[in-house]
Write a protein that holds these residues in place. Structure first.
Motif, PDB file in Angstrom:
ATOM      1  N   TRP A 168       0.842  -1.209   0.000  1.00 15.06           N
ATOM      2  CA  TRP A 168       0.000   0.000   0.000  1.00 15.06           C
ATOM      3  C   TRP A 168       0.872   1.252   0.000  1.00 15.06           C
ATOM      4  N   SER A 169       2.015   1.158   0.685  1.00 14.48           N
ATOM      5  CA  SER A 169       2.890   2.317   0.879  1.00 14.48           C
ATOM      6  C   SER A 169       3.738   2.672  -0.342  1.00 14.48           C
ATOM      7  N   ILE A 170       3.848   1.768  -1.282  1.00 18.67           N
ATOM      8  CA  ILE A 170       4.654   2.040  -2.478  1.00 18.67           C
ATOM      9  C   ILE A 170       3.859   2.975  -3.392  1.00 18.67           C
ATOM     10  N   PRO A 171       4.433   4.105  -3.738  1.00 21.19           N
ATOM     11  CA  PRO A 171       3.701   5.054  -4.599  1.00 21.19           C
ATOM     12  C   PRO A 171       3.353   4.426  -5.960  1.00 21.19           C
ATOM     13  N   VAL A 172       2.166   4.752  -6.420  1.00 21.28           N
ATOM     14  CA  VAL A 172       1.721   4.302  -7.742  1.00 21.28           C
ATOM     15  C   VAL A 172       1.746   5.502  -8.682  1.00 21.28           C
ATOM     16  N   PRO A 173       1.799   5.244  -9.972  1.00 21.11           N
ATOM     17  CA  PRO A 173       1.737   6.359 -10.929  1.00 21.11           C
ATOM     18  C   PRO A 173       0.437   7.160 -10.754  1.00 21.11           C
ATOM     19  N   GLU A 174       0.511   8.434 -11.055  1.00 21.92           N
ATOM     20  CA  GLU A 174      -0.628   9.334 -10.846  1.00 21.92           C
ATOM     21  C   GLU A 174      -1.894   8.852 -11.552  1.00 21.92           C
ATOM     22  N   PHE A 175      -1.744   8.318 -12.765  1.00 17.48           N
ATOM     23  CA  PHE A 175      -2.942   7.882 -13.501  1.00 17.48           C
ATOM     24  C   PHE A 175      -3.643   6.714 -12.801  1.00 17.48           C
ATOM     25  N   ILE A 176      -2.927   5.989 -11.952  1.00 21.62           N
ATOM     26  CA  ILE A 176      -3.547   4.917 -11.155  1.00 21.62           C
ATOM     27  C   ILE A 176      -4.046   5.492  -9.828  1.00 21.62           C
ATOM     28  N   ALA A 177      -3.254   6.356  -9.212  1.00 24.95           N
ATOM     29  CA  ALA A 177      -3.590   6.932  -7.909  1.00 24.95           C
ATOM     30  C   ALA A 177      -4.901   7.705  -7.938  1.00 24.95           C
ATOM     31  N   GLN A 178      -5.241   8.302  -9.083  1.00 24.59           N
ATOM     32  CA  GLN A 178      -6.479   9.080  -9.170  1.00 24.59           C
ATOM     33  C   GLN A 178      -7.720   8.225  -8.910  1.00 24.59           C
ATOM     34  N   PHE A 179      -7.585   6.889  -9.020  1.00 26.01           N
ATOM     35  CA  PHE A 179      -8.702   5.987  -8.767  1.00 26.01           C
ATOM     36  C   PHE A 179      -8.656   5.404  -7.353  1.00 26.01           C
ATOM     37  N   SER A 180      -7.770   5.960  -6.501  1.00 31.34           N
ATOM     38  CA  SER A 180      -7.576   5.481  -5.123  1.00 31.34           C
ATOM     39  C   SER A 180      -7.185   4.006  -5.091  1.00 31.34           C
ATOM     40  N   VAL A 181      -6.377   3.606  -6.059  1.00 38.35           N
ATOM     41  CA  VAL A 181      -5.887   2.230  -6.149  1.00 38.35           C
ATOM     42  C   VAL A 181      -4.413   2.237  -5.759  1.00 38.35           C
ATOM     43  N   THR A 182      -4.034   1.246  -4.960  1.00 39.60           N
ATOM     44  CA  THR A 182      -2.645   1.116  -4.529  1.00 39.60           C
ATOM     45  C   THR A 182      -2.084  -0.194  -5.077  1.00 39.60           C
ATOM     46  N   TRP A 183      -0.774  -0.389  -4.871  1.00 35.98           N
ATOM     47  CA  TRP A 183      -0.167  -1.660  -5.276  1.00 35.98           C
ATOM     48  C   TRP A 183      -0.786  -2.819  -4.494  1.00 35.98           C
ATOM     49  N   ALA A 184      -1.212  -2.571  -3.275  1.00 35.12           N
ATOM     50  CA  ALA A 184      -1.857  -3.627  -2.489  1.00 35.12           C
ATOM     51  C   ALA A 184      -3.138  -4.103  -3.181  1.00 35.12           C
ATOM     52  N   HIS A 185      -3.920  -3.165  -3.716  1.00 37.62           N
ATOM     53  CA  HIS A 185      -5.136  -3.532  -4.436  1.00 37.62           C
ATOM     54  C   HIS A 185      -4.798  -4.343  -5.687  1.00 37.62           C
ATOM     55  N   ILE A 186      -3.788  -3.877  -6.392  1.00 32.57           N
ATOM     56  CA  ILE A 186      -3.406  -4.526  -7.657  1.00 32.57           C
ATOM     57  C   ILE A 186      -2.892  -5.944  -7.414  1.00 32.57           C
ATOM     58  N   ILE A 187      -2.039  -6.126  -6.410  1.00 30.50           N
ATOM     59  CA  ILE A 187      -1.477  -7.446  -6.110  1.00 30.50           C
ATOM     60  C   ILE A 187      -2.529  -8.373  -5.500  1.00 30.50           C
ATOM     61  N   ALA A 188      -3.492  -7.805  -4.778  1.00 27.87           N
ATOM     62  CA  ALA A 188      -4.528  -8.631  -4.145  1.00 27.87           C
ATOM     63  C   ALA A 188      -5.347  -9.411  -5.172  1.00 27.87           C
ATOM     64  N   ILE A 189      -5.511  -8.861  -6.356  1.00 27.86           N
ATOM     65  CA  ILE A 189      -6.350  -9.528  -7.363  1.00 27.86           C
ATOM     66  C   ILE A 189      -5.797 -10.895  -7.759  1.00 27.86           C
ATOM     67  N   PRO A 190      -4.547 -11.012  -8.216  1.00 28.43           N
ATOM     68  CA  PRO A 190      -4.045 -12.358  -8.554  1.00 28.43           C
ATOM     69  C   PRO A 190      -3.880 -13.256  -7.324  1.00 28.43           C
ATOM     70  N   VAL A 191      -3.580 -12.668  -6.174  1.00 26.35           N
ATOM     71  CA  VAL A 191      -3.451 -13.476  -4.954  1.00 26.35           C
ATOM     72  C   VAL A 191      -4.804 -14.101  -4.607  1.00 26.35           C
ATOM     73  N   LEU A 192      -5.852 -13.300  -4.633  1.00 31.40           N
ATOM     74  CA  LEU A 192      -7.180 -13.846  -4.333  1.00 31.40           C
ATOM     75  C   LEU A 192      -7.631 -14.826  -5.410  1.00 31.40           C
ATOM     76  N   TYR A 193      -7.267 -14.582  -6.650  1.00 33.29           N
ATOM     77  CA  TYR A 193      -7.568 -15.543  -7.715  1.00 33.29           C
ATOM     78  C   TYR A 193      -6.923 -16.893  -7.390  1.00 33.29           C
ATOM     79  N   TYR A 194      -5.675 -16.862  -6.934  1.00 33.34           N
ATOM     80  CA  TYR A 194      -4.976 -18.094  -6.563  1.00 33.34           C
ATOM     81  C   TYR A 194      -5.738 -18.829  -5.459  1.00 33.34           C
ATOM     82  N   TYR A 195      -6.166 -18.096  -4.427  1.00 36.99           N
ATOM     83  CA  TYR A 195      -6.898 -18.733  -3.330  1.00 36.99           C
ATOM     84  C   TYR A 195      -8.216 -19.332  -3.820  1.00 36.99           C
ATOM     85  N   PHE A 196      -8.934 -18.608  -4.664  1.00 35.72           N
ATOM     86  CA  PHE A 196     -10.187 -19.147  -5.199  1.00 35.72           C
ATOM     87  C   PHE A 196      -9.933 -20.366  -6.081  1.00 35.72           C
ATOM     88  N   SER A 197      -8.792 -20.395  -6.775  1.00 39.14           N
ATOM     89  CA  SER A 197      -8.485 -21.561  -7.605  1.00 39.14           C
ATOM     90  C   SER A 197      -8.198 -22.786  -6.740  1.00 39.14           C
TER      91      SER A 197
END
Length: 153
Positions: A40-69
């Protein structure tokens, strides 16, 4: 045998000692939380930050996909843990606590505890054999709760 059952069985082989299990019951979800906090603490590019998305959100997607699989109930449980972790990070921010400093400190403490637990156990951590076990640990933690609630995994 399903993949999740095999992974949990292999993980459980190095987690038999009660002290090690108790340490892991605290350290594993804590490490999941602080890892998300550090991401969450790692800065994201501005075009991503404007959507209130962090690296934690981005990484959570494939991680949760793995758990669901691996398992629907474990995927759902990990989704709840992830949401709770995001809430915890927002609480740190609300209390004006440095997320990266808090998470880095707790990360170190929890990993030291994990290694103490494995020293007591007399077995090396599972992830030394297979990095997937870094993700299996939180699933293993949830299985204990799912069994207590009579929910299959």
């Amino acid at each position: 045998m399903r993949s999740i059952e095999r992974l949990l069985m292999q993980y459980g082989e190095s987690h038999q000692n009660k002290t090690n299990v108790m340490i892991h019951a605290i350290a594993v979800p804590s490490i999941y939380f602080v890892t998300l906090g550090l991401l969450w603490s790692i800065p994201v590019p501005e075009f991503i930050a404007q959507f209130s998305v962090t690296w934690a959100h981005i990484i959570a997607i494939p991680v949760l996909y793995y758990y669901f699989s691996l398992s629907g109930p474990i995927g759902a449980a990990m989704t709840l843990l992830t949401i709770a972790c995001f809430g915890g990070v927002k609480l740190l921010i609300w209390f004006e606590i440095s997320v990266w400093q808090f998470c880095l400190s707790l990360f170190v403490v929890m990993w030291v505890l994990q290694f103490i637990g494995h020293k007591i156990e007399g077995k090396k951590p599972s992830f030394f054999e297979d990095l997937r076990f870094l993700l299996v640990g939180p699933a293993w933690w949830w299985v204990h709760w799912l069994k207590r609630l009579n929910i299959g995994y």
